[in-house]
Each structure stands twice: as structure tokens, then as C-alpha cells.
Design a protein around this motif. Structure first.
Motif, PDB file in Angstrom:
ATOM      1  N   TYR A 192      -4.199 -24.747 -71.559  1.00  0.00           N
ATOM      2  CA  TYR A 192      -4.627 -24.240 -72.976  1.00  0.00           C
ATOM      3  C   TYR A 192      -3.566 -23.278 -73.322  1.00  0.00           C
ATOM      4  O   TYR A 192      -2.944 -22.465 -72.444  1.00  0.00           O
ATOM      5  CB  TYR A 192      -6.152 -23.526 -72.470  1.00  0.00           C
ATOM      6  N   VAL A 233      -6.005 -32.116 -77.547  1.00  0.00           N
ATOM      7  CA  VAL A 233      -7.301 -32.414 -77.782  1.00  0.00           C
ATOM      8  C   VAL A 233      -7.959 -31.500 -78.725  1.00  0.00           C
ATOM      9  O   VAL A 233      -9.228 -31.699 -79.237  1.00  0.00           O
ATOM     10  CB  VAL A 233      -8.158 -32.752 -76.495  1.00  0.00           C
ATOM     11  N   ASP A 288      -9.999 -30.170 -65.278  1.00  0.00           N
ATOM     12  CA  ASP A 288     -10.332 -31.160 -66.140  1.00  0.00           C
ATOM     13  C   ASP A 288     -11.052 -30.903 -67.415  1.00  0.00           C
ATOM     14  O   ASP A 288     -12.094 -30.334 -67.028  1.00  0.00           O
ATOM     15  CB  ASP A 288     -11.126 -32.462 -65.489  1.00  0.00           C
ATOM     16  N   ARG A 289     -10.627 -31.033 -68.429  1.00  0.00           N
ATOM     17  CA  ARG A 289     -11.079 -30.393 -69.642  1.00  0.00           C
ATOM     18  C   ARG A 289     -12.495 -30.919 -69.820  1.00  0.00           C
ATOM     19  O   ARG A 289     -13.424 -30.474 -70.656  1.00  0.00           O
ATOM     20  CB  ARG A 289     -10.172 -30.310 -70.968  1.00  0.00           C
ATOM     21  N   GLY A 290     -12.753 -32.268 -69.420  1.00  0.00           N
ATOM     22  CA  GLY A 290     -13.826 -32.916 -69.734  1.00  0.00           C
ATOM     23  C   GLY A 290     -15.139 -32.406 -69.036  1.00  0.00           C
ATOM     24  O   GLY A 290     -16.224 -32.633 -69.675  1.00  0.00           O
ATOM     25  N   SER A 291     -14.912 -31.929 -67.954  1.00  0.00           N
ATOM     26  CA  SER A 291     -16.181 -31.425 -67.396  1.00  0.00           C
ATOM     27  C   SER A 291     -16.562 -29.996 -67.674  1.00  0.00           C
ATOM     28  O   SER A 291     -15.831 -29.086 -67.929  1.00  0.00           O
ATOM     29  CB  SER A 291     -15.743 -31.388 -65.735  1.00  0.00           C
ATOM     30  N   SER A 292     -17.955 -30.054 -67.902  1.00  0.00           N
ATOM     31  CA  SER A 292     -18.578 -28.609 -68.320  1.00  0.00           C
ATOM     32  C   SER A 292     -18.491 -27.607 -67.402  1.00  0.00           C
ATOM     33  O   SER A 292     -18.425 -26.447 -67.671  1.00  0.00           O
ATOM     34  CB  SER A 292     -19.962 -28.752 -68.606  1.00  0.00           C
ATOM     35  N   TYR A 293     -17.963 -27.819 -66.073  1.00  0.00           N
ATOM     36  CA  TYR A 293     -18.123 -26.780 -64.942  1.00  0.00           C
ATOM     37  C   TYR A 293     -16.739 -26.234 -64.219  1.00  0.00           C
ATOM     38  O   TYR A 293     -16.856 -25.733 -63.655  1.00  0.00           O
ATOM     39  CB  TYR A 293     -18.946 -27.419 -63.753  1.00  0.00           C
ATOM     40  N   ASN A 294     -15.816 -26.816 -65.039  1.00  0.00           N
ATOM     41  CA  ASN A 294     -14.484 -26.595 -64.405  1.00  0.00           C
ATOM     42  C   ASN A 294     -14.129 -25.160 -65.108  1.00  0.00           C
ATOM     43  O   ASN A 294     -14.181 -24.833 -65.972  1.00  0.00           O
ATOM     44  CB  ASN A 294     -13.113 -27.573 -64.630  1.00  0.00           C
ATOM     45  N   GLU A 295     -13.455 -24.247 -63.937  1.00  0.00           N
ATOM     46  CA  GLU A 295     -13.122 -23.134 -64.329  1.00  0.00           C
ATOM     47  C   GLU A 295     -11.666 -22.932 -64.789  1.00  0.00           C
ATOM     48  O   GLU A 295     -11.028 -23.741 -64.370  1.00  0.00           O
ATOM     49  CB  GLU A 295     -13.282 -22.239 -62.913  1.00  0.00           C
ATOM     50  N   GLN A 296     -11.343 -21.959 -65.662  1.00  0.00           N
ATOM     51  CA  GLN A 296      -9.823 -21.844 -66.103  1.00  0.00           C
ATOM     52  C   GLN A 296      -9.296 -20.771 -65.518  1.00  0.00           C
ATOM     53  O   GLN A 296      -9.656 -19.773 -65.415  1.00  0.00           O
ATOM     54  CB  GLN A 296      -9.911 -21.749 -67.660  1.00  0.00           C
ATOM     55  N   SER A 334     -22.306 -23.702 -68.879  1.00  0.00           N
ATOM     56  CA  SER A 334     -21.634 -23.011 -67.812  1.00  0.00           C
ATOM     57  C   SER A 334     -21.017 -21.703 -68.462  1.00  0.00           C
ATOM     58  O   SER A 334     -20.897 -21.495 -69.862  1.00  0.00           O
ATOM     59  CB  SER A 334     -20.662 -23.687 -67.232  1.00  0.00           C
ATOM     60  N   PHE A 388     -18.846 -17.878 -67.404  1.00  0.00           N
ATOM     61  CA  PHE A 388     -18.019 -17.382 -66.671  1.00  0.00           C
ATOM     62  C   PHE A 388     -17.869 -15.673 -67.030  1.00  0.00           C
ATOM     63  O   PHE A 388     -18.031 -15.286 -67.855  1.00  0.00           O
ATOM     64  CB  PHE A 388     -16.657 -17.763 -66.711  1.00  0.00           C
ATOM     65  N   TYR A 427     -14.857 -12.808 -66.184  1.00  0.00           N
ATOM     66  CA  TYR A 427     -13.447 -12.388 -66.132  1.00  0.00           C
ATOM     67  C   TYR A 427     -13.427 -11.060 -66.138  1.00  0.00           C
ATOM     68  O   TYR A 427     -14.048 -10.277 -66.920  1.00  0.00           O
ATOM     69  CB  TYR A 427     -12.675 -13.282 -67.119  1.00  0.00           C
ATOM     70  N   TYR A 448     -24.271 -21.718 -63.368  1.00  0.00           N
ATOM     71  CA  TYR A 448     -24.549 -22.828 -64.045  1.00  0.00           C
ATOM     72  C   TYR A 448     -26.041 -22.707 -64.327  1.00  0.00           C
ATOM     73  O   TYR A 448     -26.678 -23.525 -65.179  1.00  0.00           O
ATOM     74  CB  TYR A 448     -23.799 -24.157 -63.556  1.00  0.00           C
ATOM     75  N   ARG A 491     -19.083 -21.671 -72.124  1.00  0.00           N
ATOM     76  CA  ARG A 491     -18.351 -23.018 -72.282  1.00  0.00           C
ATOM     77  C   ARG A 491     -19.231 -23.852 -73.273  1.00  0.00           C
ATOM     78  O   ARG A 491     -20.278 -23.988 -73.051  1.00  0.00           O
ATOM     79  CB  ARG A 491     -18.181 -23.822 -70.974  1.00  0.00           C
TER      80      ARG A 491
END
Lengths: 115, 109
Positions: free
Chosen positions: A33, A55, A96-104, B32, B34, B36, B51, B92
Motif C-alpha cells: 500500500y 486493485v 493478504d489484502r482480501g482478508s478482513s483481518y490482516n494487519e498492515q 476489524s 486497529f 496504531y 474483531y 477496515r
């Protein structure tokens, strides 16, 4: 250290210059990103790449041009910028950008000043 | 427009006290959330994510989520001067993170 590196850390450029920002992630992530952080404003998402495919492009001016040659590297090419483009440019990656739960996870940023 | 609202502060608390940071969001479908932390001149650092409704604890930090009220908070127990920073709430929506402007926290010795 988050495993995301950015170069250069500081950049001063004139409005007629062309420069590039580089980001590299060492986390094995699939999504990368570009964000812009200006004073007194929330972080603004500029571009999203997933598996080297763009995307999302959030109405960013064409003077900003992203490039993602592989899943570990991301570039932001800059040309004919305006003084209002001066900001902190942050790169981030996630599994994985597709998952709602992944942290950046963010890189250290490039502080850009346009004269 | 999917908005995330935070009080900009500064929030000033004495060392050893509990700091309470709040965030509301507009997108009811958000899944979700977060928190920071961003020190001046540095990039955001992920400290908590949540979540499910309820509380989630990690060391001195507790995140609280209430999806019905569209409200998420961060509690910092035994606040230290090193906790002085701007805390960003991120929500998110799809594959994007929408950030609030952040709350500035100052922990005084």
C-alpha cells in the motif's frame, strides 16, 4: 523494525523534477500500500497492490504513478509535483489484502518537500 | 464517506494513571479495528487489533469494541511518559484501512 523499508527517508524536489520512492518488504506479504500523511489530516490511502496487481486507486492525481514489479517491491514515481504534495509518504504491507483481518505494517516513511 | 472520528486532544494524564482513548466509526459493516501508535516524526506502529465485541487485553493495553454503538476504545494502564504519542484508530472497510486523525496523548511525570 517492521520488515518494511523505504528509501529515501527525506526528499526535497522542485516542481519540475522527476523522482521515485522505493519500498521493500521482507515479510513474505502479498499486498502493499501507499499512504499519504499530511499535517492535521488522517492518513489517506493512495494505492493498493495485491500480487503485483493494482486493485485500488483512490482518485490520486496522475502526477503520482505507482509500480509494483513483484510482491516485495513497490515504487511511487513522482513528476511535476505541487507544493501541496509535500507530506509523509508511507508504504505498508499485509499478508493478504482480501482478508478482513490482516494487519498492515508500515515502513518508516519518506518525508517529501516540494519547493 | 466512511468516517472515523477521534478527539484530537491533547489528552493529558499523570504517570501511573489510566489513559482512555476513544474512536467512533460510521461504516456499520466494518469487521476489524486497529490501534496504531505514532511518535512524532515516525511511522505508525500497530499496538492492538480487535474483531469481536468486548474487551481484548495485551499487557498494559486493553481494546474495547461495541459494534452496536460503533465505538472502539483503547485503555492504557499504568501510563508511562514513553506512552506519549499520537494514537490512531483504524477501521477496515473492504481492503482499505480508514484512519482517524489521531488523539495526542501526553503522560506527565
Amino acid at each position: 523494525e517492521t520488515g518494511v523499508t523505504q528509501t529515501p527517508r527525506h526528499l526535497v524536489m522542485g516542481m519540475t523534477n522527476k523522482k521515485s520512492l522505493k519500498c521493500e518488504q521482507h515479510l513474505g506479504h502479498n499486498a502493499m500500500y501507499w499512504y499519504k500523511q499530511s499535517a492535521k489530516k488522517p492518513l489517506e490511502l493512495m494505492f493498493v497492490y495485491s500480487l503485483e496487481e493494482r486493485v485500488e486507486n483512490n482518485s490520486v492525481p496522475s502526477r503520482f504513478s505507482p509500480e509494483c514489479p513483484n510482491s516485495s517491491h513497490l515504487f511511487l514515481h513522482l513528476h511535476t509535483l505541487q507544493p501541496e504534495d509535500s507530506a509523509l509518504y508511507l508504504c505498508a504491507s499485509s499478508q493478504d489484502r482480501g482478508s478482513s483481518y490482516n494487519e498492515q505494517f508500515f515502513g518508516p516513511g519518506t518525508r517529501l518537500t516540494v519547493l | 464517506q466512511k468516517e472515523v472520528e477521534q478527539n484530537s486532544g491533547p489528552l493529558s494524564v499523570p504517570e501511573g494513571a489510566i489513559a482512555s482513548l476513544n474512536c467512533t466509526y460510521s461504516d456499520r459493516g466494518s469487521q476489524s479495528f486497529f490501534w496504531y501508535r505514532q511518535y512524532s516524526g515516525k511511522s505508525p506502529e500497530l499496538i492492538m487489533f480487535i474483531y469481536s465485541n468486548g474487551d481484548k487485553e495485551d499487557g498494559r493495553f486493553t481494546a474495547q469494541l461495541n459494534k452496536a454503538s460503533q465505538y472502539v476504545s483503547l485503555l492504557i494502564r499504568d501510563s508511562q511518559p514513553s506512552d506519549s504519542a499520537t494514537y490512531l484508530c483504524a477501521v477496515r472497510s473492504g481492503y482499505a484501512l480508514n484512519f482517524g486523525k489521531g488523539t495526542s496523548l501526553l503522560v506527565t511525570p
